[in-house]
Design a protein around this motif. Structure first.
Motif, PDB file in Angstrom:
ATOM      1  N   ILE A  67      40.126 -86.763  61.049  1.00 52.48           N
ATOM      2  CA  ILE A  67      40.622 -85.387  61.041  1.00 52.48           C
ATOM      3  C   ILE A  67      39.460 -84.402  61.085  1.00 52.48           C
ATOM      4  O   ILE A  67      38.299 -84.768  60.917  1.00 52.48           O
ATOM      5  CB  ILE A  67      41.507 -85.109  59.814  1.00 52.48           C
ATOM      6  CG1 ILE A  67      40.699 -85.240  58.517  1.00 52.48           C
ATOM      7  CG2 ILE A  67      42.713 -86.036  59.787  1.00 52.48           C
ATOM      8  CD1 ILE A  67      41.478 -84.826  57.281  1.00 52.48           C
ATOM      9  N   VAL A  68      39.817 -83.132  61.306  1.00 48.38           N
ATOM     10  CA  VAL A  68      38.832 -82.057  61.349  1.00 48.38           C
ATOM     11  C   VAL A  68      39.199 -81.039  60.279  1.00 48.38           C
ATOM     12  O   VAL A  68      40.306 -80.480  60.281  1.00 48.38           O
ATOM     13  CB  VAL A  68      38.804 -81.388  62.737  1.00 48.38           C
ATOM     14  CG1 VAL A  68      37.922 -80.152  62.707  1.00 48.38           C
ATOM     15  CG2 VAL A  68      38.293 -82.373  63.787  1.00 48.38           C
ATOM     16  N   LEU A  69      38.283 -80.812  59.339  1.00 52.78           N
ATOM     17  CA  LEU A  69      38.503 -79.866  58.260  1.00 52.78           C
ATOM     18  C   LEU A  69      37.774 -78.564  58.546  1.00 52.78           C
ATOM     19  O   LEU A  69      36.809 -78.522  59.309  1.00 52.78           O
ATOM     20  CB  LEU A  69      38.004 -80.449  56.931  1.00 52.78           C
ATOM     21  CG  LEU A  69      38.636 -81.776  56.490  1.00 52.78           C
ATOM     22  CD1 LEU A  69      37.958 -82.273  55.215  1.00 52.78           C
ATOM     23  CD2 LEU A  69      40.142 -81.622  56.280  1.00 52.78           C
ATOM     24  N   VAL A  70      38.255 -77.485  57.932  1.00 55.08           N
ATOM     25  CA  VAL A  70      37.611 -76.187  58.101  1.00 55.08           C
ATOM     26  C   VAL A  70      36.969 -75.778  56.787  1.00 55.08           C
ATOM     27  O   VAL A  70      37.569 -75.877  55.718  1.00 55.08           O
ATOM     28  CB  VAL A  70      38.614 -75.114  58.596  1.00 55.08           C
ATOM     29  CG1 VAL A  70      39.808 -74.987  57.668  1.00 55.08           C
ATOM     30  CG2 VAL A  70      37.923 -73.775  58.774  1.00 55.08           C
ATOM     31  N   ASP A  71      35.708 -75.366  56.851  1.00 52.40           N
ATOM     32  CA  ASP A  71      34.954 -74.892  55.696  1.00 52.40           C
ATOM     33  C   ASP A  71      34.654 -73.408  55.876  1.00 52.40           C
ATOM     34  O   ASP A  71      34.483 -72.927  57.009  1.00 52.40           O
ATOM     35  CB  ASP A  71      33.631 -75.645  55.557  1.00 52.40           C
ATOM     36  CG  ASP A  71      33.834 -77.135  55.296  1.00 52.40           C
ATOM     37  OD1 ASP A  71      34.754 -77.478  54.527  1.00 52.40           O
ATOM     38  OD2 ASP A  71      33.077 -77.946  55.866  1.00 52.40           O
ATOM     39  N   SER A  72      34.585 -72.683  54.764  1.00 52.47           N
ATOM     40  CA  SER A  72      34.284 -71.255  54.832  1.00 52.47           C
ATOM     41  C   SER A  72      33.106 -70.920  53.925  1.00 52.47           C
ATOM     42  O   SER A  72      32.847 -71.602  52.934  1.00 52.47           O
ATOM     43  CB  SER A  72      35.501 -70.419  54.427  1.00 52.47           C
ATOM     44  OG  SER A  72      35.887 -70.700  53.096  1.00 52.47           O
ATOM     45  N   GLU A  73      32.410 -69.845  54.273  1.00 49.89           N
ATOM     46  CA  GLU A  73      31.237 -69.421  53.513  1.00 49.89           C
ATOM     47  C   GLU A  73      31.606 -68.668  52.246  1.00 49.89           C
ATOM     48  O   GLU A  73      30.767 -68.481  51.370  1.00 49.89           O
ATOM     49  CB  GLU A  73      30.352 -68.542  54.402  1.00 49.89           C
ATOM     50  CG  GLU A  73      29.804 -69.271  55.626  1.00 49.89           C
ATOM     51  CD  GLU A  73      29.036 -68.360  56.559  1.00 49.89           C
ATOM     52  OE1 GLU A  73      29.018 -67.126  56.286  1.00 49.89           O
ATOM     53  OE2 GLU A  73      28.466 -68.851  57.547  1.00 49.89           O
ATOM     54  N   ALA A  74      32.846 -68.213  52.154  1.00 48.93           N
ATOM     55  CA  ALA A  74      33.331 -67.460  51.000  1.00 48.93           C
ATOM     56  C   ALA A  74      34.836 -67.650  50.914  1.00 48.93           C
ATOM     57  O   ALA A  74      35.453 -68.190  51.849  1.00 48.93           O
ATOM     58  CB  ALA A  74      32.974 -65.974  51.151  1.00 48.93           C
TER      59      ALA A  74
END
Length: 247
Positions: A80-87
């Protein structure tokens, strides 16, 4: 002999329909996987291989509660492909350019435009868009500049129970568009008859699930290269989760 010919004709017709569905119906949306937000590619229950299609994703975006941009990136985690955020975010968005596809006279879909499939009966470019709410923003979803096609709730807040009406507006390049085809459950009921938007780009749907909801809108826009493709097909999703009762 007539029966054989009829059977053959039906087979070709069904193949054509299946090809049309496979080439046009797929979209992207976000959903929770092991308490993390993942980008999904598929249609209905078909959760297809997004890892091998990662190069087709041309943009990933995050937003805070005031709709200010937050850096967001995609990360491969096994299949799968996960999404990460800086904040912290209340929303994610993405774009996938699914490229050029041409349908041949026998109903098959081939990658490429009329320059590579000269006998095509239809040639199109397919673009996929997705917006997902992960929290509660301080203001309604605005027209996001990267979303050429976008589903926007008309009311300030979303319903909190399934079965309640949800009025939405479909925007094409930031403006309301008539006759976009809307479905209220792209995951659990992808073959449902769509509802068309009115002259103001508005349609009212019932919230389908007390859980993940994935609305989908499809709109066919003009070609940007008439010699190569007949039109551009846009498919946009809006996803959000309604909370279940406390355990």
């Amino acid at each position: 002999m007539k029966i054989i010919h009829l059977a053959a004709a039906l087979t070709v017709g069904l193949t054509s329909i299946a090809g049309a569905i496979s080439a046009q119906a797929h979209g992207i949306w976000f959903a929770q996987r092991a308490k993390q937000t993942a980008l999904i590619y598929g249609v209905g229950a078909d959760d297809l291989d997004v890892v091998k299609r990662l190069g087709l994703v041309t943009g990933t975006y995050g937003y805070d509660a005031d709709w200010a941009p937050v850096g967001a990136t995609l990360r491969v985690a096994g299949p799968i492909v996960l999404v990460d955020s800086e904040a912290p975010t209340v929303a994610f968005a993405a774009i996938m350019d699914n490229g050029l596809w041409s349908r041949t006279p026998d109903g098959k879909w081939l990658k490429g435009g009329r320059d590579t499939v000269p006998d095509a009966v239809l040639a199109e470019r397919t673009m996929k868009y997705a917006v997902h709410l992960t929290g509660t923003p301080n203001s309604p979803i605005p027209a996001l500049p990267e979303q050429v096609l976008q589903i926007v709730p008309v009311d300030k807040t979303l319903p909190v129970e399934m079965g309640k009406p949800l009025k939405v507006r479909v925007l094409y390049k930031g403006k309301p568009v008539k006759d976009a085809a809307l479905k209220h459950d792209f995951v659990n009921d992808p073959d449902q008859p769509p509802v068309k938007t009115d002259k103001d780009g508005v349609a009212t749907l019932k919230v389908r699930n007390q859980g993940l909801n994935v609305l989908a809108a499809t709109y066919v826009g003009p070609s940007d290269n008439p010699k190569q493709i007949d039109h551009i097909e846009y498919l946009a999703t809006l996803s959000f989760v309604l909370p279940h009762a406390p355990e």
